[in-house]
Write a protein that holds these residues in place. Structure first.
Motif, PDB file in Angstrom:
ATOM      1  N   CYS A   1       0.861  -1.014   0.211  1.00  0.00           N
ATOM      2  CA  CYS A   1       0.248   0.046  -0.032  1.00  0.00           C
ATOM      3  C   CYS A   1       0.893   1.138   0.119  1.00  0.00           C
ATOM      4  CB  CYS A   1      -0.994  -0.018   1.048  1.00  0.00           C
ATOM      5  SG  CYS A   1      -0.126   0.218   2.747  1.00  0.00           S
ATOM      6  N   GLY A   2       0.454   2.397  -0.539  1.00  0.00           N
ATOM      7  CA  GLY A   2       0.923   3.559  -0.438  1.00  0.00           C
ATOM      8  C   GLY A   2       0.001   4.563   0.132  1.00  0.00           C
ATOM      9  N   GLY A   3       0.476   5.349   1.112  1.00  0.00           N
ATOM     10  CA  GLY A   3      -0.240   6.556   1.625  1.00  0.00           C
ATOM     11  C   GLY A   3       0.079   7.775   1.270  1.00  0.00           C
ATOM     12  N   TYR A   4      -0.926   8.738   1.188  1.00  0.00           N
ATOM     13  CA  TYR A   4      -0.538  10.223   0.466  1.00  0.00           C
ATOM     14  C   TYR A   4      -0.799  11.184   1.507  1.00  0.00           C
ATOM     15  CZ  TYR A   4      -1.013   7.265  -3.847  1.00  0.00           C
ATOM     16  OH  TYR A   4      -0.972   6.363  -4.849  1.00  0.00           O
ATOM     17  N   HIS A   5      -0.143  12.310   1.496  1.00  0.00           N
ATOM     18  CA  HIS A   5      -0.400  13.462   1.963  1.00  0.00           C
ATOM     19  C   HIS A   5      -1.154  14.464   1.298  1.00  0.00           C
ATOM     20  CE1 HIS A   5       2.843  13.116   5.315  1.00  0.00           C
ATOM     21  NE2 HIS A   5       2.027  12.165   5.364  1.00  0.00           N
ATOM     22  N   SER A   6      -1.074  14.340  -0.113  1.00  0.00           N
ATOM     23  CA  SER A   6      -1.985  15.263  -1.067  1.00  0.00           C
ATOM     24  C   SER A   6      -2.259  14.274  -2.415  1.00  0.00           C
ATOM     25  CB  SER A   6      -1.037  16.502  -1.323  1.00  0.00           C
ATOM     26  OG  SER A   6       0.119  16.036  -1.967  1.00  0.00           O
ATOM     27  N   LEU A   7      -3.178  14.675  -2.931  1.00  0.00           N
ATOM     28  CA  LEU A   7      -3.655  13.966  -4.127  1.00  0.00           C
ATOM     29  C   LEU A   7      -3.473  14.517  -5.225  1.00  0.00           C
ATOM     30  CD1 LEU A   7      -6.874  12.494  -2.612  1.00  0.00           C
ATOM     31  CD2 LEU A   7      -4.550  11.298  -2.731  1.00  0.00           C
TER      32      LEU A   7
END
Length: 76
Positions: free
Chosen positions: A56-62
């Motif tokens: 999985c990859g998490g994001y602070h912005s999209l």
């Protein structure tokens, strides 16, 4: 909310977002991705790749949506 049993997350699309991951882990379930994203106050979304390479990859912005058939993307 609570898409696919993931508390606090809404299914966005099949795929991921372009740009940089803020979190990357190998895992065998989307719920583990959600738990890791929950640990990071800035994490607003994640994608879970359930195909051959489970991670999985998490994001602070999209950024732009990327469509694929072996990954699901969720937003807090």
């Amino acid at each position: 909310m609570n898409s696919d049993g993931l508390t606090g997350y809404r299914f966005s699309h099949e795929g991921w977002w372009s740009g940089y991951y803020t979190l990357v882990i190998q895992t065998d379930t989307a719920s583990k991705c959600a738990a890791e994203c929950d640990k990071d106050d800035k994490c607003i979304a994640f994608n879970y790749q359930y195909g051959y390479n489970k991670y999985c990859g998490g994001y602070h912005s999209l950024s732009s949506l990327i469509s694929t058939t072996d990954s699901r993307a969720y937003i807090k």
